[in-house]
Design a protein around this motif. Structure first.
Motif, PDB file in Angstrom:
ATOM      1  N   LYS A 404      19.874  48.732  42.344  1.00 14.63           N
ATOM      2  CA  LYS A 404      20.290  49.552  43.487  1.00 14.63           C
ATOM      3  C   LYS A 404      21.570  48.993  44.116  1.00 14.63           C
ATOM      4  O   LYS A 404      22.474  49.742  44.469  1.00 14.63           O
ATOM      5  N   GLU A 405      21.630  47.662  44.231  1.00 13.92           N
ATOM      6  CA  GLU A 405      22.817  47.040  44.818  1.00 13.92           C
ATOM      7  C   GLU A 405      24.046  47.282  43.950  1.00 13.92           C
ATOM      8  O   GLU A 405      25.135  47.563  44.442  1.00 13.92           O
ATOM      9  N   ALA A 406      23.858  47.189  42.626  1.00  9.63           N
ATOM     10  CA  ALA A 406      24.975  47.418  41.712  1.00  9.63           C
ATOM     11  C   ALA A 406      25.464  48.863  41.812  1.00  9.63           C
ATOM     12  O   ALA A 406      26.671  49.135  41.795  1.00  9.63           O
ATOM     13  N   CYS A 407      24.545  49.791  41.943  1.00  7.58           N
ATOM     14  CA  CYS A 407      24.916  51.212  42.091  1.00  7.58           C
ATOM     15  C   CYS A 407      25.696  51.433  43.389  1.00  7.58           C
ATOM     16  O   CYS A 407      26.658  52.201  43.423  1.00  7.58           O
ATOM     17  N   GLY A 408      25.266  50.754  44.442  1.00  9.16           N
ATOM     18  CA  GLY A 408      25.935  50.907  45.723  1.00  9.16           C
ATOM     19  C   GLY A 408      27.377  50.460  45.698  1.00  9.16           C
ATOM     20  O   GLY A 408      28.207  50.966  46.461  1.00  9.16           O
ATOM     21  N   ALA A 409      27.695  49.515  44.815  1.00  9.48           N
ATOM     22  CA  ALA A 409      29.053  48.980  44.741  1.00  9.48           C
ATOM     23  C   ALA A 409      29.900  49.665  43.672  1.00  9.48           C
ATOM     24  O   ALA A 409      31.080  49.359  43.541  1.00  9.48           O
ATOM     25  N   GLU A 414      29.992  55.416  37.195  1.00  6.17           N
ATOM     26  CA  GLU A 414      29.239  54.211  36.847  1.00  6.17           C
ATOM     27  C   GLU A 414      27.857  54.232  37.490  1.00  6.17           C
ATOM     28  O   GLU A 414      26.877  53.746  36.905  1.00  6.17           O
ATOM     29  N   GLN A 415      27.750  54.800  38.699  1.00  3.65           N
ATOM     30  CA  GLN A 415      26.430  54.940  39.334  1.00  3.65           C
ATOM     31  C   GLN A 415      25.482  55.728  38.442  1.00  3.65           C
ATOM     32  O   GLN A 415      24.318  55.367  38.276  1.00  3.65           O
ATOM     33  N   TYR A 416      26.000  56.805  37.872  1.00  2.00           N
ATOM     34  CA  TYR A 416      25.161  57.628  36.999  1.00  2.00           C
ATOM     35  C   TYR A 416      24.692  56.829  35.785  1.00  2.00           C
ATOM     36  O   TYR A 416      23.511  56.826  35.437  1.00  2.00           O
ATOM     37  N   ARG A 417      25.620  56.128  35.154  1.00  2.00           N
ATOM     38  CA  ARG A 417      25.245  55.398  33.943  1.00  2.00           C
ATOM     39  C   ARG A 417      24.257  54.277  34.250  1.00  2.00           C
ATOM     40  O   ARG A 417      23.297  54.076  33.507  1.00  2.00           O
ATOM     41  N   LEU A 418      24.495  53.545  35.326  1.00  2.00           N
ATOM     42  CA  LEU A 418      23.565  52.468  35.683  1.00  2.00           C
ATOM     43  C   LEU A 418      22.155  53.013  35.898  1.00  2.00           C
ATOM     44  O   LEU A 418      21.170  52.434  35.429  1.00  2.00           O
ATOM     45  N   ALA A 419      22.056  54.140  36.607  1.00  2.00           N
ATOM     46  CA  ALA A 419      20.741  54.735  36.858  1.00  2.00           C
ATOM     47  C   ALA A 419      20.122  55.248  35.567  1.00  2.00           C
ATOM     48  O   ALA A 419      18.911  55.099  35.331  1.00  2.00           O
ATOM     49  N   ALA A 420      20.956  55.850  34.694  1.00  4.04           N
ATOM     50  CA  ALA A 420      20.440  56.390  33.437  1.00  4.04           C
ATOM     51  C   ALA A 420      19.891  55.282  32.542  1.00  4.04           C
ATOM     52  O   ALA A 420      18.911  55.475  31.819  1.00  4.04           O
ATOM     53  N   GLU A 421      20.509  54.095  32.606  1.00  6.31           N
ATOM     54  CA  GLU A 421      20.068  52.989  31.752  1.00  6.31           C
ATOM     55  C   GLU A 421      19.078  52.060  32.468  1.00  6.31           C
ATOM     56  O   GLU A 421      18.848  50.930  32.017  1.00  6.31           O
ATOM     57  N   ASN A 422      18.500  52.504  33.551  1.00  9.93           N
ATOM     58  CA  ASN A 422      17.499  51.740  34.296  1.00  9.93           C
ATOM     59  C   ASN A 422      16.482  51.111  33.334  1.00  9.93           C
ATOM     60  O   ASN A 422      15.730  51.808  32.654  1.00  9.93           O
ATOM     61  N   PRO A 423      16.410  49.777  33.254  1.00 13.77           N
ATOM     62  CA  PRO A 423      15.509  49.127  32.290  1.00 13.77           C
ATOM     63  C   PRO A 423      14.031  49.372  32.581  1.00 13.77           C
ATOM     64  O   PRO A 423      13.195  49.214  31.691  1.00 13.77           O
ATOM     65  N   TYR A 447      22.955  56.876  25.708  1.00 14.12           N
ATOM     66  CA  TYR A 447      23.665  55.597  25.660  1.00 14.12           C
ATOM     67  C   TYR A 447      23.085  54.690  24.572  1.00 14.12           C
ATOM     68  O   TYR A 447      21.885  54.407  24.539  1.00 14.12           O
ATOM     69  N   LEU A 448      23.973  54.234  23.680  1.00 15.89           N
ATOM     70  CA  LEU A 448      23.521  53.524  22.488  1.00 15.89           C
ATOM     71  C   LEU A 448      22.871  52.185  22.806  1.00 15.89           C
ATOM     72  O   LEU A 448      21.903  51.790  22.146  1.00 15.89           O
ATOM     73  N   ASP A 449      23.374  51.431  23.794  1.00 12.36           N
ATOM     74  CA  ASP A 449      22.751  50.154  24.132  1.00 12.36           C
ATOM     75  C   ASP A 449      21.300  50.379  24.570  1.00 12.36           C
ATOM     76  O   ASP A 449      20.394  49.640  24.184  1.00 12.36           O
TER      77      ASP A 449
END
Length: 598
Positions: A404-409, A414-423, A447-449
Motif C-alpha cells: 500500500k505504501e509503495a502504491c501511494g508513492a 505503476e499503482q495499477y501494476r503493483l496492485a495487479a501483482e499483489n503477492p 505480467y510474466l513475473d
C-alpha cells in the motif's frame, strides 16, 4: 405520473435501469438491442443511446417507432419528447443515403438521396470535396469507385450512414460442399431457397447458425457485408464455412493468431469437401497462398522497420477473392482498416463475440465491414444448452501494508501494476485450485513475473508469447487429453484457443479496463461440459486499489449479457467452501500463511 417501471429515461440519452426491479432481466434484454451499458453500480445500471447503437438497431430491422415504443414501455415517467424526436431523427438518417453503380461511368459510383435537404447539407462538407465527391443534381453525386470505403467512413463520421448497394465482384469460383454432401443435395436446396440439411447427419447447422448465415445473404443489393455477434463456443467458424459454401468462391480468412489459423484449417478439412491442396496457411511460419488462405492480422501488418512498407498487405490482391472473413473482427488493426477501405467491392463477413473495441473505432467496423447483421445473446444460448453456464466471482484480496505504501508513492500506471501483482493473490489462487480438484483449470494473467511465480508454486506449465507455437500446441494437447490439469497462460490464450474441457478460469491480472479481454477470457469456458454444464470464472483483484477501479469497467460487457459477479472478500484466517456463493461472501486465507512481498 409515476409508474412502477424499471427504467428512468433521461434527456441526455442515458437510461437508468433499476437492478432490483422484478422486470430487470426483460428490460435488460430490450435495452441491449439499441443501447450500450456504460456503468454498472449495485442499484442502477446506466445505458446510453448513441448514433451507432441506433443505426445497428436499424440495420437489424428496428424502426424509430419500435425503439421509442420500447423506451416508453420501460420508462417510469414520460420519456422526454425531445429525446423521442432525437431518436427519430438519428434512426431516420439510416437509409437516407444509398451508394449505387453508376449507370454510365464504369469506374464511378452514384451517391443518391430522396431528400434534397440531405444532399444540400452534404454539399457544404469540405471533407467530401477532398474525397472527390461531385454533386451533379439536387439528389445525386458522383464519386470514384476507388473512394468507396473512404466515403463510407466519412459519411458515418458526419452522421449520415450510407446503404451500400454498389454490388460486389463474384471472385474466382470454388466448389465447396459439406463433408459427405452430394452435389444434387445442394442443387435442390438452391431451387428451394432453403439453407442446408446436410447429408452428413453427424453435422448440420443449428437453428441460430442458419439464421446468422441468412442475415448475411446478399439479396437484392442488401447483405454481403456485416458482422455476426455470437459468444465464444457458439460455432462462429461453422457459420463462416456456411457462408463460403453459399457463395462458392475463393476466400481469404483473417484471424488473430497462428493457433486460430490452424484451427480454421482443421475445421475446413474436417467439415467441408476442401482438400489440403485447396487451403493455405499465411503466417510467420508459412506463406502459402491457395484458393482458401488463412492468415493472421499480425503478418499482414508486419514490417522490418517503423518507416518501411507492409509487404504482406499484397495478400488482399493476390487472388480474386470473392469473400473475406474477419475473425475476431474487434481486433482489426488500423492498417487493415485502411486496406479494407480499398476492397469494398469484395464481400466482407466479420465474426466476433463482442463488438467492443477499446480504441473507439467501432464506427470503422460499421462503415467498412458492415453493420451488425445478427446477434445471439449469450444467456439465451446458455438456456438452450449450447454453451456452459458460468458463475462469475470477483475475489477481493487485501494488499500488504508495504505494498500500500509503495502504491501511494507511485504514479498511476505503476499503482495499477503493483496492485495487479499483489503477492497475496498467490494464496487465493492455490486455494481455488485445491477447491476445484479434478477440474481443468486456466490461470490467466498479464505480467510474466507474476505468472512465472504462480507456475512454479503450482508446478504447472506456463505458456507465453515467448514459447514456440509447436510447444504451445503440445501443452494445449496435453491439457485437452487430461494429462495436464492446470495451465498458467498469458494473454496469448485470450483468443482462439480451443480448450473445450476447461471449466475454471482464474484471472490474476489483465489489460487495465479492457471489456473485450474479460469477455474473451470468460469465453475460454463456454464450450458445453458433461454433467451439469457449469463453469467458474474468478477475477482476483486487489482491494481498495486502482486495479479494483479498472475491474468495474472490465465487467461491463459481461454484465450487459446478463452475467452477475458475486463479490468475495479474502480475509485471514480460516477458510470456507466457495461452492455455496450467494451475493457477498467471505473467503478467508488459511491461518498462519502470510504472503511475502518483494
Amino acid at each position: 405520473m409515476v409508474h412502477n417501471k424499471p427504467c428512468i429515461v433521461q434527456r441526455d440519452r442515458t437510461i437508468l435501469l433499476e437492478t432490483t426491479h422484478a422486470e430487470f432481466e426483460a428490460a435488460r434484454e430490450q435495452l441491449a438491442h439499441y443501447a450500450d451499458l456504460i456503468k454498472s453500480p449495485a442499484t442502477f445500471h446506466t445505458y446510453r443511446l448513441t448514433p451507432l447503437t441506433l443505426w445497428n438497431a436499424a440495420a437489424a430491422g428496428m424502426t424509430a417507432e419500435m425503439i421509442c415504443s420500447s423506451l416508453q414501455s420501460l420508462s417510469r415517467w414520460d420519456v422526454p419528447a425531445a429525446l423521442l424526436e432525437e431518436v427519430g431523427r438519428i434512426v431516420g438518417r439510416y437509409g437516407q443515403l444509398s451508394l449505387l453503380p453508376h449507370p454510365t461511368l464504369e469506374h464511378s459510383l452514384l451517391l443518391r438521396s430522396e431528400e434534397e435537404s440531405v444532399m444540400q447539407e452534404l454539399k457544404s462538407k469540405h471533407s467530401l470535396v477532398e474525397i472527390g465527391v461531385q454533386f451533379i443534381s439536387p439528389n445525386e453525386a458522383e464519386v470514384s469507385a476507388g473512394r468507396r470505403g473512404v466515403l463510407k467512413q466519412e459519411l458515418t463520421r458526419l452522421g449520415y450512414p450510407v446503404l451500400d448497394h454498389a454490388g460486389y465482384l463474384d471472385g474466382q469460383y470454388l466448389n465447396i460442399f459439406w463433408a459427405g454432401e452430394r452435389p444434387d443435395t445442394r442443387r435442390s436446396e438452391e431451387s428451394s431457397g432453403e439453407l442446408p440439411e446436410e447429408a452428413d447427419q453427424e453435422f448440420k447447422l443449428r437453428e441460430y447458425q442458419q439464421k446468422a448465415v441468412e442475415s448475411f445473404r446478399d439479396i437484392g443489393g442488401e447483405g454481403g457485408n456485416g458482422v455476426l455477434v455470437l459468444p465464444c463456443g457458439a460455432g462462429k467458424t461453422v457459420i463462416g464455412m456456411a457462408a463460403m459454401r453459399e457463395l462458392q468462391c475463393e476466400t481469404l480468412i483473417l484471424t488473430s493468431n497462428t493457433t486460430s489459423v490452424r484451427q480454421w484449417i482443421t475445421e475446413l478439412l474436417h467439415k467441408t469437401s476442401l482438400s489440403v491442396d485447396d487451403i493455405g496457411e499465411y503466417s510467420g511460419q508459412r506463406k502459402d497462398v491457395r484458393p482458401v488462405t488463412v492468415a493472421t492480422y499480425q503478418i499482414l501488418t508486419h514490417r522490418q522497420g517503423k518507416d518501411d512498407e507492409q509487404p504482406h498487405m499484397k495478400l488482399f490482391n493476390e487472388r480474386r477473392w470473392g469473400l473475406i472473413i474477419y475473425d475476431e473482427v474487434h481486433l482489426l488493426p488500423a492498417p487493415v482498416f485502411r486496406a479494407t477501405a480499398d476492397i469494398q467491392a469484395t464481400r466482407r463477413l466479420g465474426l466476433t463475440a463482442t463488438l467492443v473495441r477499446e480504441d473507439g473505432r467501432e464506427h470503422d467496423v460499421f462503415s467498412l465491414i458492415g453493420p451488425k447483421r445478427y446477434e445471439m445473446p449469450w444467456k439465451r444460448l446458455e438456456e438452450q444448452g449450447w454453451i456452459a453456464s458460468v458463475d462469475c466471482v470477483e475475489m477481493k484480496v487485501p494488499m500488504p501494508e508495504e505494498l500500500k505504501e509503495a502504491c501511494g508513492a507511485a504514479g498511476k500506471r505503476e499503482q495499477y501494476r503493483l496492485a495487479a501483482e499483489n503477492p497475496s493473490k498467490l494464496l487465493v489462487v492455490k486455494q481455488l485450485v485445491d477447491l476445484h480438484k479434478g477440474a481443468q483449470i486456466l490461470v490467466i494473467g498479464q505480467y510474466l513475473d507474476q505468472l512465472n511465480t504462480i507456475a512454479r508454486q503450482l508446478d504447472a506449465p506456463l505458456i507465453t508469447g515467448q514459447m514456440a507455437q509447436d510447444q504451445r500446441n503440445e501443452w494445449y494437447k496435453a491439457f485437452r487429453e487430461g494429462a495436464v490439469r492446470v495451465l498458467v497462460v498469458s494473454k496469448v490464450a485470450n483468443f482462439a484457443v480451443d480448450l473445450p474441457d476447461a471449466s475454471v478460469a482464474i484471472e490474476v491480472s489483465g489489460s487495465y479496463g479492457s471489456r473485450q479481454e474479460e469477455a474473451q477470457r470468460l469465453g475460454r469456458l463456454l464450450r458445453p461440459k458433461q454433467g451439469e454444464n457449469r463453469a467458474y470464472f474468478y477475477a482476483v483483484v486487489s482491494e481498495d486499489s486502482r486495479e479494483e477501479m479498472f475491474a468495474i469497467r472490465r465487467q461491463l460487457f459481461l454484465i450487459e449479457q446478463g452475467y452477475a459477479y458475486h463479490t468475495v472478500l479474502a480475509k485471514p484466517p480460516g477458510s470456507v467452501d466457495l461452492r455455496g456463493i450467494s451475493g457477498t461472501s467471505r473467503f478467508e486465507l488459511s491461518r498462519g500463511k502470510e504472503a511475502s512481498w518483494r
